[in-house]
Structure formats: structure tokens, C-alpha cells
Design an enzyme around this catalytic site. Sequence first.
Site, PDB file in Angstrom:
ATOM      1  N   THR A  21      99.090  42.027  67.864  1.00 14.67           N
ATOM      2  CA  THR A  21      97.694  41.896  67.405  1.00 14.67           C
ATOM      3  C   THR A  21      96.754  41.941  68.611  1.00 14.67           C
ATOM      4  O   THR A  21      97.143  42.384  69.707  1.00 14.67           O
ATOM      5  CB  THR A  21      97.516  40.604  66.571  1.00 14.67           C
ATOM      6  OG1 THR A  21      96.220  40.615  65.970  1.00 14.67           O
ATOM      7  CG2 THR A  21      97.649  39.334  67.404  1.00 14.67           C
ATOM      8  N   ASN A  22      95.522  41.511  68.447  1.00 12.09           N
ATOM      9  CA  ASN A  22      94.558  41.503  69.552  1.00 12.09           C
ATOM     10  C   ASN A  22      93.724  40.227  69.475  1.00 12.09           C
ATOM     11  O   ASN A  22      93.954  39.383  68.618  1.00 12.09           O
ATOM     12  CB  ASN A  22      93.690  42.768  69.493  1.00 12.09           C
ATOM     13  CG  ASN A  22      93.012  42.901  68.136  1.00 12.09           C
ATOM     14  OD1 ASN A  22      92.263  42.033  67.732  1.00 12.09           O
ATOM     15  ND2 ASN A  22      93.320  43.981  67.423  1.00 12.09           N
ATOM     16  N   ARG A  23      92.758  40.102  70.361  1.00 15.51           N
ATOM     17  CA  ARG A  23      92.053  38.822  70.486  1.00 15.51           C
ATOM     18  C   ARG A  23      90.881  38.653  69.507  1.00 15.51           C
ATOM     19  O   ARG A  23      90.129  37.697  69.611  1.00 15.51           O
ATOM     20  CB  ARG A  23      91.517  38.669  71.918  1.00 15.51           C
ATOM     21  CG  ARG A  23      92.600  38.513  72.951  1.00 15.51           C
ATOM     22  CD  ARG A  23      91.975  38.336  74.322  1.00 15.51           C
ATOM     23  NE  ARG A  23      92.947  38.551  75.366  1.00 15.51           N
ATOM     24  CZ  ARG A  23      93.804  37.642  75.792  1.00 15.51           C
ATOM     25  NH1 ARG A  23      93.811  36.449  75.263  1.00 15.51           N
ATOM     26  NH2 ARG A  23      94.657  37.938  76.752  1.00 15.51           N
ATOM     27  N   SER A  24      90.710  39.578  68.584  1.00 16.25           N
ATOM     28  CA  SER A  24      89.572  39.462  67.667  1.00 16.25           C
ATOM     29  C   SER A  24      89.702  38.211  66.790  1.00 16.25           C
ATOM     30  O   SER A  24      90.764  37.923  66.256  1.00 16.25           O
ATOM     31  CB  SER A  24      89.505  40.705  66.781  1.00 16.25           C
ATOM     32  OG  SER A  24      88.641  40.475  65.701  1.00 16.25           O
TER      33      SER A  24
ATOM     34  N   ALA B 126      88.985  44.668  64.304  1.00 17.35           N
ATOM     35  CA  ALA B 126      89.640  45.271  65.461  1.00 17.35           C
ATOM     36  C   ALA B 126      90.989  45.788  64.962  1.00 17.35           C
ATOM     37  O   ALA B 126      91.965  45.040  64.877  1.00 17.35           O
ATOM     38  CB  ALA B 126      89.814  44.235  66.562  1.00 17.35           C
TER      39      ALA B 126
END
Length: 400
Positions: free
Chosen positions: A210-213, A276
Site C-alpha cells: 500500500t502507500n501512505r495515503s 492514491a
Amino acid sequence: MIFFKNKHILVVVTGGIAAYKSAILVRSLIKKGGNVRVAMTKSAENFVTPLTFSTLTKHTVLTDIFKANDGSVDHVAWARWADFIFVVPATANFVAKMAHGIADDTASTLLLASPAEKVIAPSMNDQMWNNPATVRNIKQLDTDGILIIEPTTGFLAEGYDGKGRLPESNDILEQAQIRLLAKNGKLKNKNVLITAGGTKEALDPLRYITNRSSGKMGYALAQAAVEAGAVVTLISTVERRLPFGSKLIKVTDAREMLDTVLEHFDKTDIFISAAAVSDFRPAKQSNQKIKKTGNQGLKVELVQNPDILATVGAKKTGQFVVGFAAETENIVEYAKNKLVKKHADMIVANEVGHPDSGFNVDNNRVIIFRPKQAQKEFPLQSKIDTARSIIEEIIKSVFE
Ligand SMILES: Cc1cc2nc3c(=O)[nH]c(=O)nc-3n(C[C@H](O)[C@H](O)[C@H](O)COP(=O)(O)O)c2cc1C
């Protein structure tokens, strides 16, 4: 919440067990910069004293228009003074009187004599709330344009769970603000579809990429769109406090998000892609937990995910399509490219990777790009103010 700042707000307290909570509401309104006065029914004085409210508001509390016959308190002047009247809590009796235009005491006379915007928060036991007479009266007040903050379900003074509890003061004020703004909003009856949060691309049943959103920007946009009167559907990977009146569809990965967007796109007027979306996902998803491999490590092959913004941009038939460009470098160039390549009507660019703006923080600094128009830069603002600026720009583009 600047909405109530410098506004004249009359709080009417009626005789319910939740009357003590209205002191907290009055304090909150004063803290938000409101100019607050209080009127009480006779019954309310059995639960809280006028002294509580006169101390908080530093103003006389209106209880009996016939006693205040020295000319110092003029109830008609009070009725005209108010921009907003909050009836908190509103008893079943007071609701019935309002529905029938009865003005047999100070508080009900004030209500009838005032052109102010009126908000009521009924609170009573569940039997009274569900009584056909109350149901009828509430319906009448709704038809009359009175804003009704419905009671919540929970532990009642009677000692059991039921619908009838007064919502917390901040919830009352937040809901009132959103709904009062929405009443005259430019996006009334428009369907706005928003994606939010980082997608989660599964490696196995336990792990994902995943990502930091955080989804904060998407949720802020949902609130700003609701405030503008829109009917908002949020497709999100994260659950946060949902703005009043909006609908959440929870999804996990990019493909599920795309399918859900496409399901709703035909009925959408404005689409905002604030999620994101992972560009890549693992080529294979293991059905079982991937085990340790000793010293050999693990190679994960990634394949490209579908591009939601580009897919929707190619399909649009009159929808206004907004994309986000979260970049760590060359944001102007990337954003301009994205506008053309994805057939978007607007790109909101933000430089991520700064401690004060972008992903997973409360502020943002954005630049808006539109075809054939000069770019527009916004200062560092809270995400809700950034969202309001973006919605304002969308409104300008859609209607002007
Ligand atoms: C202890 C007590 C608690 C009450 N709580 C409520 C209440 O929560 N909601 C309500 O509608 N009425 C409640 N009532 C009844 C109202 O006080 C009563 O209907 C009264 O006439 C309301 O007057 P008002 O609407 O002028 O304030 C309660 C009465 C008592 C004695």
C-alpha cells in the site's frame, strides 16, 4: 468551524432531561465566536437554572415576557435579532406546539415571531418519539423548512437503550453547519463521486502493498461537496468519520475500486479521483500465508494496475472529471501531462513528501490545472479549507 462566528444565535431550552447538555452547546457556540442568547420554557427551569445560561452568555435569559415588563427585554426585538434559533433539547410538547403554530409562552412566541433559520434537536423517550402524533409533527416541521437533528439511539434516562438521546453538542453543530450550508449550495441535486485512501494490493491473505495515503483529503472533499449541497458517494479503502449525509462504499484494491467507480459513473455529475491508487500489484496472490525462505529471500513480481482516472476520462459523457497528481518532483510538468493524457477536466497537484503537507497530515498546498487556463496556486491550508477551495473551483468550472 467559522460558520457561527459573529452570528446572532438564540438557544431555546425546553423541559427535557437533556436540558443540562444545552449548557455545553451554548459554550461551544460562544467558543466558535457566536453571539449567543438563551430563552427557556417554564419546564426547563426545573432542570437547569437561568443563572447557568446568564453566566455563560453574560446576558439576561428570557423566561417570561410578562415579567420583563420594564421594557428592558423585548421579545419581538429578540426574535428579529436572531440569525439562527436552536431549540436544544426540544421536548415532544414543544415540537407539537411548533408544528401547530402555538405561541402560549415566551419560547414558543419567540419561535413564531422570528424569521431566523431554525434548528431543533428533539430528545425524549422512544415511546414519545415513535408516537404517531410526534411522527406527524416532525414531518410537518420538516415540510416547514425547520432543520431537524434526529435523536440518536443509546442509553435513555429511563434505563434502557432506545432512540431519543440528544446527540453530542459538537455533532449537533457540525450537522447543523453542513446542512445549513447545503440548503443554498450550488451543487444541490448534483451527484458527486469521490475516491479516497491508498489501495491495498494483496500478496497473501495477511499482507498487502500500500502507500501512505490516509484518505483525509478525500473525506475533506466529501464534506466540502456535502456543504455545497451535493449528494456524495465516497469510495474508500479507509473508514474515517463520514460527513453527514454522504454514503461510503468500502473497497480494498485498485481493481475493486475501478469496478465500483464504473458502477456509479453513469449517474455521476462530478468525479473526483483523490485516492492514491497503487500503480502496481503483485502478479500472483497466494491463497496461503507466504512462509520464510531461509536465506533465499523472496522475489515478488509486480504487474501494472488499471488506471482509474484514464479509464473514466476515456468514458466520460458530460461528467466533470478531476484527478490528483501527488508527486515528489516536477509536479507542474507531470500535472499538465496528466491533464491531457487522461482527458481530465481538472488536475489538483500536490507535492508530497513534505512534513507539513500532502499524505497523512492535516494540511495541504495545491496547484489547480485546467485545460487552456492559467494554473492556480493555493497557500498551505487545512485539508478541509483546501477541499473547499477545490470544490469552489469545480463549481466555477461547471457553472461559469
Ligand atoms: C423528570 C422529567 C423528565 C422529562 N424528560 C423529558 C424529555 O426528555 N423529553 C420530553 O419531550 N419531555 C420530557 N418531560 C416532559 C416535559 O417536561 C413536559 O412535557 C413539559 O410539559 C414540557 O414543557 P416545555 O415543552 O414547555 O418545556 C420530562 C418530565 C419530567 C418530569
